[in-house]
Design an enzyme around this catalytic site. Sequence first.
Site, mmCIF file in Angstrom:
data_model
loop_
_atom_site.group_PDB
_atom_site.id
_atom_site.type_symbol
_atom_site.label_atom_id
_atom_site.label_comp_id
_atom_site.label_asym_id
_atom_site.label_seq_id
_atom_site.Cartn_x
_atom_site.Cartn_y
_atom_site.Cartn_z
ATOM 1 N N LYS A 84 0.790 -1.255 -0.023
ATOM 2 C CA LYS A 84 -0.070 0.130 -0.007
ATOM 3 C C LYS A 84 0.853 1.350 0.086
ATOM 4 C CE LYS A 84 -3.914 2.203 2.693
ATOM 5 N NZ LYS A 84 -4.716 2.117 3.914
ATOM 6 N N SER A 92 -9.703 1.991 2.928
ATOM 7 C CA SER A 92 -8.940 2.819 2.148
ATOM 8 C C SER A 92 -7.884 1.868 1.317
ATOM 9 C CB SER A 92 -8.116 3.896 2.800
ATOM 10 O OG SER A 92 -7.270 3.287 3.799
ATOM 11 N N SER A 135 -9.917 -0.338 7.056
ATOM 12 C CA SER A 135 -9.437 0.141 5.863
ATOM 13 C C SER A 135 -8.590 -1.371 5.263
ATOM 14 C CB SER A 135 -8.162 1.094 5.666
ATOM 15 O OG SER A 135 -9.007 2.316 5.590
HETATM 16 N N1 GLN Z 1 -13.155 4.555 6.553
HETATM 17 C C1 GLN Z 1 -12.533 5.050 7.818
HETATM 18 C C2 GLN Z 1 -11.834 6.260 7.448
HETATM 19 O O1 GLN Z 1 -12.258 6.717 6.412
HETATM 20 C C3 GLN Z 1 -11.414 4.074 8.004
HETATM 21 C C4 GLN Z 1 -10.167 4.440 7.129
HETATM 22 C C5 GLN Z 1 -8.865 3.615 7.645
HETATM 23 O O2 GLN Z 1 -9.078 2.698 8.288
HETATM 24 N N2 GLN Z 1 -7.676 4.069 7.263
HETATM 25 O O3 GLN Z 1 -11.241 6.985 8.374
#
Ligand code: GLN
Length: 479
Positions: free
Chosen positions: A80, A155, A179
Amino acid sequence: MMNSGGYGIREARDSVQRQNPTAVDLATGCLERIAAENPKLNAYLTIDAEGALESARQSDEQARQGQALPPLAGVPIGIKDVLTMRGMPATAGSRILKSYLPPYDATVVSRLRQAGAVLLGKLNCDEFAMGSSNENSAYGPVRNPAAPDRVPGGSSGGSAAAVAAGMALAALGTDTGGSIRQPASYCGVVGLLPTYGRVSRYGLIAFASSLDRVGPVTRSVRDTAILLGVIAGYDPLDATSSPEPVPDYAAEMEEPAAGLRVGVPGEYFADGLDPEVRQAVERAIDGLRAAGCSILPVSLPHTKYAVPAYYLLATAEASSNLARFDGVRYGYRSPEAGALSAMYRRSRDEGFGPEVKRRILLGTYALSAGYYDAYYKKAQQARTLLARDFLKAFHEVDAIVTPTAPTPAFKLGEKVEDPLAMYLADIYTVPASLAGICGLSVPCGKTAGGLPIGAQVLAGHFQESRALRVARAIEKLAL
Ligand code: GLN
C-alpha cells in the site's frame, strides 16, 4: 495460475525451491496480469518490474545453489502506498506527496525483503488512508474486480483489488478504522487487523497514530497467518510496538475451532444491515455451530458511540499528523509561493484533497480550547467504554463474529456527495479499532448478483491465532 484456490504462499515458495515454476516465472506472471488488468482496475500506482525481477532472480539463484529458502522466497507481494519502500514513490494517494521518494524502508517492508518476498510495487489507496471507497485517491479510484462499476472498498482498495485480481499473491494494507477489513470483504479476500502494537508502524505515513495498524491482505486464511508471522514483532524503531512473542500463526491456525466459544453481538445485526449480508453471516455462524463451536449471544452496548468517537479522535490525530506537510519538508510546494505563510497556505490548499481538508478542519475544531472537553475528551471516554465492552465480552467468549460491513460493495459515485453516509458504513469495523483488539474479514459467500460478502472475526489483544482458527473454520465451509 497462482490465483486458483489452493496455490498460496507456501506452494509458491516450495515451487521456487524446486525451480518449477521459478521466482522469475511467478513475478512475470503477476507483471503480465498487472499489464492486462491495471489499466482497468487502477490498483497499482507504481510498478517496480525491474526491482521485482531482480529479487526473483536472487531467490532463483539461492534455490539453484541448493540453499534452504526463507518463507516468502519468490512470493510476489504489493505494498500500500502509505508505506515507504526505499527509492520508490510513496504518495499516500495524495497530490502533496507526488514527488516524494522516501530514503528508507518501512520495517514491514524490510521484514518482507528479509523473508525473500518479491515486491511488485505500490498500491493505490484513499488519500492518507482517509476513506472507505478508494474514491478519495488523487490518482483516480480503484475498481472492484468482481464488479468494475463498484468500489473495491477503502482505504486499502488497491491492496484488496490487486490480490483479488491475481496482480499479487498477497499485499500489505493498513487499517485505522476498517481499511483492511472492509476492502477485503468487498473484494472477496482475507484481510487482518493485528492487535495494536503487534506490527511496527515505522515507515507508515501516519493518519491517526493511536489507531493505525499494518496488516496482510491475502487469498486465504493460511496466507494471512504466514504473512502476519513475518511482519509481527517488536521493533526498536516503533515505541508502541510490543515485545509480546510472535507465535507460529500458521501452525496455530490449523487447530480446530471446535470447542471455541463464539459470541454474536445483537448490536451488529440491527437496522441497516443488508438482508443478503445478514443471511450470509448467519450461515457462517450456523456452520461454526455445526463445526463444534458454541454460539453465545454477547452485548456490546456502547457500539452506537463508535462512529462519532472514531471520527472525532481520528480527525483530531490527523490534524496534528498532517501539520508536517507544509511545502518545506516534503513533496509539493505551490509554484505561486510568495511570503512564507502564503507558501504554507497555498501548498496545503493545492496539495490536499477535499476529504483531507474536511478532516483537518474537523480535528482542529475538536481539539480547540473551547470545544476540547465536549468533543475530544468525550470521545476518549467513549473509547474507554467501547474497549470495556470488548474486555467484558472476551471473559465470556473466545471470539466474536459479525458482518464486516452492512452492505456489499456499492457503486462508484454512490456516496461521494454524502460523507456522513460513507462514515456511517464503518459501523462494524471502527469499534475494534478503538479497542485496540485484533480481527479479520474472511469471505462468507456472495450476493445473488455475485458480490462478495465478508464475515468479521474479532478476538482479544494478541489473540490473532483464535481469530485465525475461527476464520479458517468459516473458510472451510466454502460458502
Ligand atoms: N473508513 C475509515 C475512514 O475513513 C477508515 C479508514 C482507515 O481505516 N484508514 O477513516
